[in-house]
Design a protein around this motif. Sequence first.
Motif: not given
Length: 153
Positions: A67-74, A120-122
């Motif tokens: 999940d995008r929020n999980a990626a951001r928090e990680t 993806v995270i740019h």
Amino acid sequence: MISRLLTAIALAILLTLTILPAATWAVASGLGVDNGHLSSCPASNNCVVSQNADPKHAIDPIAYHVDRNAARETLLKVLGVVPRTEVIEQTDNYIHATSKSRIFKFVDDVEFYFPPNESVIHLRSASRIGESDLGVNRRRVEQIRLALRDLNI
């Protein structure tokens, strides 16, 4: 009365000299996301970016499978343990951090952008001064990529 006025003036000057130059630099530097893109790199050899980059400055974005929020928090947790790195700004789709060199305290800006509808995270990592960083920005981002991979994002 005069001493209070002088103290107030001195405080105003001190605040102006310490706070405003940083804010003015950030705005003038082109940090942030503009029309879905991070800024391109200058001609110098001290920057990498994952969007619209020439071969010298290009780096792959970081793919994630959660999940995008999980990626951001990680990512925020990883940035919290990167030496001499501080998160300056964060929104739901953007993170700006600064990282200082150990000895001379040179500041690099490290940016992450989570575009909508993409997993993806740019990223962009750039030195504020100088011509070359001896590959520090690229290595830092690759270490962050490896840490996120180890955390199974």
